[in-house]
Scaffold this motif. Structure first.
Motif, PDB file in Angstrom:
ATOM      1  N   GLY A 285     -50.746 -62.905  79.140  1.00 48.40           N
ATOM      2  CA  GLY A 285     -49.732 -63.718  78.432  1.00 48.40           C
ATOM      3  C   GLY A 285     -49.658 -63.331  77.031  1.00 48.40           C
ATOM      4  N   THR A 286     -48.294 -63.420  76.558  1.00 51.30           N
ATOM      5  CA  THR A 286     -48.027 -62.680  75.150  1.00 51.30           C
ATOM      6  C   THR A 286     -47.229 -63.621  74.570  1.00 51.30           C
ATOM      7  OG1 THR A 286     -48.368 -60.395  76.402  1.00 51.30           O
ATOM      8  CG2 THR A 286     -47.550 -60.376  74.318  1.00 51.30           C
ATOM      9  N   LYS A 308     -45.641 -70.302  82.697  1.00 47.68           N
ATOM     10  CA  LYS A 308     -45.740 -68.817  83.275  1.00 47.68           C
ATOM     11  C   LYS A 308     -46.917 -68.217  82.645  1.00 47.68           C
ATOM     12  CE  LYS A 308     -43.468 -64.141  82.453  1.00 47.68           C
ATOM     13  NZ  LYS A 308     -44.285 -63.353  81.552  1.00 47.68           N
ATOM     14  N   ASP A 309     -46.693 -67.734  81.569  1.00 49.87           N
ATOM     15  CA  ASP A 309     -48.185 -67.456  81.286  1.00 49.87           C
ATOM     16  C   ASP A 309     -49.317 -67.662  81.059  1.00 49.87           C
ATOM     17  OD1 ASP A 309     -46.474 -64.722  78.636  1.00 49.87           O
ATOM     18  OD2 ASP A 309     -45.741 -67.147  78.791  1.00 49.87           O
ATOM     19  N   GLU A 312     -50.091 -66.284  84.516  1.00 50.88           N
ATOM     20  CA  GLU A 312     -50.274 -64.815  85.217  1.00 50.88           C
ATOM     21  C   GLU A 312     -51.836 -64.742  84.408  1.00 50.88           C
ATOM     22  OE1 GLU A 312     -47.045 -62.928  81.727  1.00 50.88           O
ATOM     23  OE2 GLU A 312     -48.297 -62.064  81.868  1.00 50.88           O
ATOM     24  N   GLY A 433     -46.991 -58.437  82.852  1.00 47.91           N
ATOM     25  CA  GLY A 433     -47.207 -58.732  84.035  1.00 47.91           C
ATOM     26  C   GLY A 433     -46.166 -59.456  84.000  1.00 47.91           C
ATOM     27  N   GLU A 443     -38.892 -59.451  79.828  1.00 48.95           N
ATOM     28  CA  GLU A 443     -40.674 -58.423  80.014  1.00 48.95           C
ATOM     29  C   GLU A 443     -39.939 -57.157  79.473  1.00 48.95           C
ATOM     30  OE1 GLU A 443     -43.428 -60.029  81.162  1.00 48.95           O
ATOM     31  OE2 GLU A 443     -42.172 -60.947  82.090  1.00 48.95           O
ATOM     32  N   GLU A 446     -40.627 -57.763  75.582  1.00 42.79           N
ATOM     33  CA  GLU A 446     -42.676 -57.740  75.288  1.00 42.79           C
ATOM     34  C   GLU A 446     -43.007 -56.948  75.739  1.00 42.79           C
ATOM     35  OE1 GLU A 446     -44.494 -60.768  78.136  1.00 42.79           O
ATOM     36  OE2 GLU A 446     -46.085 -59.770  78.170  1.00 42.79           O
ATOM     37  N   LYS A 450     -44.953 -54.959  72.556  1.00 43.47           N
ATOM     38  CA  LYS A 450     -46.508 -54.117  72.965  1.00 43.47           C
ATOM     39  C   LYS A 450     -46.467 -52.123  71.851  1.00 43.47           C
ATOM     40  CE  LYS A 450     -47.670 -56.441  76.848  1.00 43.47           C
ATOM     41  NZ  LYS A 450     -47.654 -57.094  77.973  1.00 43.47           N
TER      42      LYS A 450
HETATM   43 MG    MG Z   1     -46.907 -60.938  80.130  1.00 40.02          MG
END
Ligand code: MG
Ligand code: ISJ
Length: 469
Positions: A285-286, A308-309, A312, A433, A443, A446, A450
């Protein structure tokens, strides 16, 4: 002109090498010709104020490696091989257990595993092996302000190698120009995305279809971003800069041969064992960090409140609870996720602690835990199949367990937020994820966030707007 402190420090470091040579000579002489049972002897001498990465960067001996834990403030740079356990199997089992029985306190095997040992390695990962754990010949450790120079000997076999060993010790360099002032890292001249945006969209949609068909609940799909440089990249300098930019992370570097180095700054612990006690954590979860305090607080609330997170995340927590439950006689799992705050991002985290049953080895724990649904998916088998089918590259050691095993403890990070340096190319690997509610654009962004730990150190500004999508 050298300041007195500087000259004094040089003397201390050269002295450490000399003191260690004397110790090594003494132990080897005492063991020459003995046919004693095999054992590991570790010798340590104080080494003043040396910095491990500085020291590592100036060594010519190979292989090289670096490890520093997330909380304990200990950093270890290492060169050479006193002993190695490696193989093609999925986990280092019997052989490693046998070698570990020889360990004297303080000695550790450093290494890791491929994410997917059953998938053959592509050429760029060839030097790493399916699993490889090295008892280094020489180490420079630093705890707080004090450095220690160490040598590991395997007796009696090293007693025959006294000359060779003393030459190697003589060849250890003392870094010049301390405190160092390196030039900036080179700027990338090219970027290639694998898959590209269209391919990524297809992969995410294929995962969403699998959820709809009831075949899976979660799969972590990764991307690879290749940065090209006009010159060879120095992996140790990169590690040094990355480490400064990513406090609160595990930092690792593994360079099995010249010109090939896997390195990263991972926020995620796979497990830590102290005696029979074990701790692990679910991290998934981010959201990014905000530019302002208000922005940052908003992103925090958004993450904690995101269904959602949270979904996940809880898949990872439940799965770790199942895996460790089978190996532990006691297990405590936090039932609510809290926030893990990083320099540039934030995650949901739940901590897990337990007591391992007698007879459960680190190899058993690795086999049970890896891959958690933080990097694989759920159910495990289906997710691995999907990753093999969809990802257009070999993950290699990315997302595999990386860390050390000692006599009384072990620690492994999940090898994410990482990259592979090969000459003038840096391949960055990162995943997200995918669950019900995921979108290709969300995503993609995301993952951009990262890898921004890396891209930022090269002066590439990430797409901040996209990261908020
Ligand atoms: Mg994620
Ligand atoms: C797979 C990675 O990270 C994992 C995926 C996360 C997510 O999708 O929210 C968060 C943390 C990690 O569990 C990676 O960084 O490569």
């Amino acid at each position: 002109m050298l300041s007195r402190d500087y000259a004094g420090a040089i003397f201390e470091r050269t002295d450490a090498r000399r003191a260690l040579a004397e110790e090594v000579g003494r132990v080897l002489e005492g063991n020459a010709g003995l046919t004693a049972e095999e054992r590991i002897v570790r010798l340590e001498v104080p080494a003043g104020d040396l910095d491990p990465l500085r020291w590592l960067g100036s060594q010519v001996m190979r292989p090289r490696s670096f490890w520093s834990g997330r909380e304990d403030g200990t950093a270890v740079a290492a060169v050479g091989v006193a002993d190695v356990v490696e193989g093609d199997g999925t986990a280092p089992d019997a052989s490693l257990r046998e070698r570990l029985a020889l360990l004297s306190s303080g000695a550790r095997y450093y290494g890791g595993l491929r994410f997917d040992p059953e998938r053959g390695a592509d050429e760029e990962w060839g030097a790493f092996g399916a699993h490889r754990f090295v008892l280094p010949r020489f180490e420079l450790l630093r705890r707080g302000d004090e450095a220690t120079l160490a040598c590991n000997l395997v007796l009696p076999r090293d007693a025959e190698r006294a000359g060779e060993l003393l030459d190697e010790l003589e060849g250890l360099t003392v870094p010049e120009g301390w405190p160092g002032s390196d030039g900036p890292l080179p700027t990338p001249v090219s970027r290639v995305d694998r898959p590209d945006r269209a391919g990524w969209g297809e992969n995410v949609r294929s995962a969403l279809e699998a959820f709809e068909a009831g075949r899976m609940d979660k799969v972590v799909l990764a991307r690879r971003v290749d940065l090209g440089f006009g010159e060879d990249l120095d992996a140790v300098s990169l590690m040094e800069t990355l480490r400064e930019a990513t406090p609160g992370c595990f930092h690792f570097l593994v360079e099995p041969e010249d010109g090939a180095a896997f390195l990263g700054a991972s926020p995620e612990r796979l497990f830590r064992r102290e005696g029979r006690g074990i701790s692990s954590e679910a991290v998934a979860g981010t959201r990014p960090r905000g530019a302002s305090e208000v922005d940052d607080a908003e992103l925090r609330e958004e993450l904690l409140g995101s269904a959602k997170d949270q979904a996940e995340h809880s898949i990872v927590r439940v799965s770790i609870e199942e895996s460790l439950g089978a190996l532990c006689r006691e297990l405590k799992v936090e039932d609510r996720a809290s926030e893990m705050k990083l320099a540039r991002g934030r995650h949901l985290v739940s901590r897990i602690r337990g007591i391992l049953r007698e007879g459960v080895s680190d190899a058993d724990v690795l086999a049970a835990l890896h891959p958690t649904p933080a990097v694989g998916g759920y159910p495990k088998g289906e997710a691995i199949g999907e990753i093999r089918a969809l990802e257009p590259f070999d993950r290699g050691w990315y997302a595999g367990p990386i860390g050390w095993i000692g006599a009384d403890g072990a620690e492994f990070a999940v090898g994410i937020r990482s990259g592979l340096v090969r000459g003038g190319r840096l391949s960055l690997y990162s995943g997200a994820g995918i669950v019900v509610g995921s979108t290709p654009d969300g995503e993609w962004a995301e993952i951009e966030q990262k890898i921004s730990d890396f891209t930022r150190v090269f002066g590439l500004d990430p797409e901040e707007r996209d990261a908020r999508a």
